[in-house]
Scaffold this active site. Structure first.
Site, mmCIF file in Angstrom:
data_model
loop_
_atom_site.group_PDB
_atom_site.id
_atom_site.type_symbol
_atom_site.label_atom_id
_atom_site.label_comp_id
_atom_site.label_asym_id
_atom_site.label_seq_id
_atom_site.Cartn_x
_atom_site.Cartn_y
_atom_site.Cartn_z
ATOM 1 N N SER A 133 -9.084 5.318 54.770
ATOM 2 C CA SER A 133 -8.483 6.200 55.782
ATOM 3 C C SER A 133 -8.434 7.654 55.320
ATOM 4 O O SER A 133 -8.162 8.548 56.100
ATOM 5 C CB SER A 133 -7.067 5.730 56.100
ATOM 6 O OG SER A 133 -6.289 5.771 54.915
ATOM 7 N N ASP A 156 -1.635 14.815 54.181
ATOM 8 C CA ASP A 156 -1.769 13.836 53.091
ATOM 9 C C ASP A 156 -3.158 13.200 53.049
ATOM 10 O O ASP A 156 -3.465 12.420 52.154
ATOM 11 C CB ASP A 156 -0.651 12.769 53.111
ATOM 12 C CG ASP A 156 -0.588 11.972 54.395
ATOM 13 O OD1 ASP A 156 -1.474 12.135 55.257
ATOM 14 O OD2 ASP A 156 0.362 11.170 54.549
ATOM 15 N N ASP A 190 -5.448 16.333 57.864
ATOM 16 C CA ASP A 190 -4.785 15.682 58.989
ATOM 17 C C ASP A 190 -3.472 16.413 59.287
ATOM 18 O O ASP A 190 -3.141 17.395 58.620
ATOM 19 C CB ASP A 190 -4.596 14.180 58.732
ATOM 20 C CG ASP A 190 -3.488 13.858 57.747
ATOM 21 O OD1 ASP A 190 -3.170 14.725 56.915
ATOM 22 O OD2 ASP A 190 -2.949 12.740 57.802
ATOM 23 N N ASP A 240 -0.372 16.094 58.773
ATOM 24 C CA ASP A 240 0.677 16.343 57.769
ATOM 25 C C ASP A 240 0.114 16.552 56.372
ATOM 26 O O ASP A 240 0.865 16.609 55.395
ATOM 27 C CB ASP A 240 1.736 15.234 57.790
ATOM 28 C CG ASP A 240 1.186 13.868 57.388
ATOM 29 O OD1 ASP A 240 -0.020 13.618 57.586
ATOM 30 O OD2 ASP A 240 1.962 13.042 56.869
ATOM 31 N N SER A 262 2.289 12.365 61.609
ATOM 32 C CA SER A 262 0.986 12.197 60.953
ATOM 33 C C SER A 262 -0.148 12.563 61.912
ATOM 34 O O SER A 262 -0.197 13.682 62.389
ATOM 35 C CB SER A 262 0.864 10.770 60.423
ATOM 36 O OG SER A 262 -0.283 10.626 59.653
ATOM 37 N N HIS A 284 -6.591 8.675 52.417
ATOM 38 C CA HIS A 284 -5.502 8.915 51.450
ATOM 39 C C HIS A 284 -6.081 8.773 50.040
ATOM 40 O O HIS A 284 -6.651 7.740 49.706
ATOM 41 C CB HIS A 284 -4.384 7.872 51.608
ATOM 42 C CG HIS A 284 -3.596 7.991 52.867
ATOM 43 N ND1 HIS A 284 -2.441 8.729 52.955
ATOM 44 C CD2 HIS A 284 -3.791 7.466 54.095
ATOM 45 C CE1 HIS A 284 -1.957 8.648 54.188
ATOM 46 N NE2 HIS A 284 -2.756 7.891 54.897
#
Length: 465
Positions: free
Chosen positions: A329, A248, A244, A246, A110, A331
């Site tokens: 954050s 997501d 970010d 990865d 991540s 997401h």
């Protein structure tokens, strides 16, 4: 490939965490660890009657070796593995929705430092958290592992993922967009997809490189958005997007170079979803602005505050049937027109669709939403033990005055003109605090109350406010 010994070594407790398994490569996590984690996930998936497993990895340097052993472990437990290769996390979640099996494992560090790697795990459609992750460790410790021969197939999922997003999004006009992939896994698809939607793309750091030579791929930190902000201003772009490591999560910068925080992004998405789905549940975590609740209610939705953590939000979405969720954050989870998993790339596409239909530019559009003065996230170093005992003491003894208390995840204290939050991080030995208020004076008053109450239960805490 040689299979490791027939009994697992002792694995460190510290890697089995709240929302995932994560560790430092060659310290707490190595190829052997990955093999046994594969065996445990495979055994658990088979116990839930799901023999088919999708596996992907991000662009970290340790990825090729670790993913090979992870896949071998799944194979040796008797699972049929679809290896989707180097992809962003949402493309792996997508595979676990559209391929034969509903189990998926993403090997990703991540946004952690480059020497980390880890596993995000979905078994039979359920994203694992807390005791479910501990149960995998328990399987390894007690050697409660199946042993059969499975199979391994290479699958190209990216083209299918690309096409489904492209077919879903309708752009009303062309936008100029700066896309910063931070040398993370989003680089294999995000710039190409946004271009295919009909945008003019200025691409930054799209080459996948696990050394992260330009800046760290964490759009949640302002220092990592400086290149994007500069490029947006220099090129006169309509929008800046940063992914970010990865893919997501997405960070957003307006045409004026100002950062749009995820809770404000969620305001825009909520209004869009509620237009078509009056009465829908919209979920947000305890770190989000107090302005979300009235906004969602006024537009005919049902606001639901929930615990922080991508796994926990997905579980609550499934339970409640919510069409949209978001976390501070970054997401964002769309169930409307999509699958309900966190997807920075799809969220970015939905944002572009909305912006293309609006006469106003991004800066003016976000200006229309109510705004308070807020602090960034404040992290106070404690230990993994004291972080929980401090919260427990606050829940029991603290005097907050005339306020509404929410204790689903730490303590959130809402006053008429502002709020404060203190919670234990599930991923690091810190207390997380955030404050927001209508005026600077009220912000400082609330911080004063928190300061006093925290010092009562933990006199040695070093507080920066």
């Amino acid at each position: 490939m040689n299979s490791p010994a027939s009994v697992a070594p002792i694995l460190p407790d510290t890697i089995f965490r709240a929302y995932d398994i994560r560790g430092v490569v060659e310290d707490t996590l190595n190829a052997e660890t990955a093999y046994w984690i594969g065996r445990a996930i495979g055994s658990e998936s088979l116990a839930q009657n799901e023999p088919n497993v999708s596996v992907g990895r991000d662009g970290r340097l340790s990825g090729p070796e670790l993913v090979q052993q992870l896949i071998q472990g799944l194979h040796d437990s008797g699972c049929h593995v679809s290896d989707v290769g180097l992809v962003p996390t949402p493309a792996l979640y997508y595979a676990a929705n559209v391929l034969a099996g509903k189990t998926g494992v993403m090997l990703t560090g991540s946004h952690n430092p480059k020497d980390y790697n880890g596993f995000k795990i979905v078994i039979a459609g359920d994203t694992l958290a807390n005791e479910q992750i501990q149960a995998l460790h328990e399987r390894i410790k007690t050697n409660n592992l199946t042993s059969q021969k499975g199979s391994i197939t290479q699958v190209n999922i990216l083209d299918r993922y690309f096409k489904q997003i492209k077919d879903d999004i309708v752009m009303a006009r062309k936008l100029k967009v700066v896309v910063d992939c931070g040398n993370g896994a989003a680089g294999v698809i995000a710039p190409q997809l946004i271009e295919a939607l009909g945008c003019e793309v200025i691409s930054l750091f799209a080459e996948v490189d696990g050394n992260f030579p330009n800046h760290h791929p964490d759009p949640g930190k302002l220092e990592n958005l400086q290149d994007l902000i500069a490029k947006v201003k220099e090129t006169g772009a309509d929008l800046g997007l940063a992914f970010d490591g990865d893919g997501d999560r997405v960070g957003v910068v307006t045409n004026a170079g100002n950062v749009v925080y995820p809770d404000r992004l969620l305001m825009l998405f909520a209004l869009d979803v509620l237009k078509r789905n009056p009465g829908a549940d919209i979920i947000f975590d305890v770190k989000c602005t107090r302005r979300l609740t009235p906004l969602i209610s006024e537009h005919g939705g049902r606001p639901v505050m929930w615990k922080t953590g991508h796994s926990l939000i997905k579980k609550e979405m499934k339970k409640s049937g919510a069409l949209l969720a978001g976390e501070m954050s970054g997401h964002i989870f769309f169930k409307e027109r999509w699958f309900g998993f966190d997807d920075g790339i799809y969220s970015a596409a939905r944002l572009l669709e909305i912006l293309s239909q609006e006469p106003a530019n991004a800066e003016d559009l976000f200006e229309t939403f109510p705004n308070d003065i807020s602090t960034p996230e404040i992290n106070i170093k404690v230990t993994d033990v004291t972080k929980f005992s401090i919260i427990e003491a606050l829940e029991k003894d603290a005097q907050w005055g005339d306020a509404k208390l929410t204790t689903i995840d730490g303590v959130r204290v809402d006053y008429p003109k502002g709020w404060g939050l203190v919670r234990a991080s599930n991923t690091t030995p810190v207390l997380v605090l955030r404050f927001e208020a209508e005026t600077q004076a009220e912000l400082e008053r609330i911080q004063g109350v928190f300061h006093a109450e925290l010092k009562k239960v933990a006199p040695d805490l070093d507080l920066p406010f």
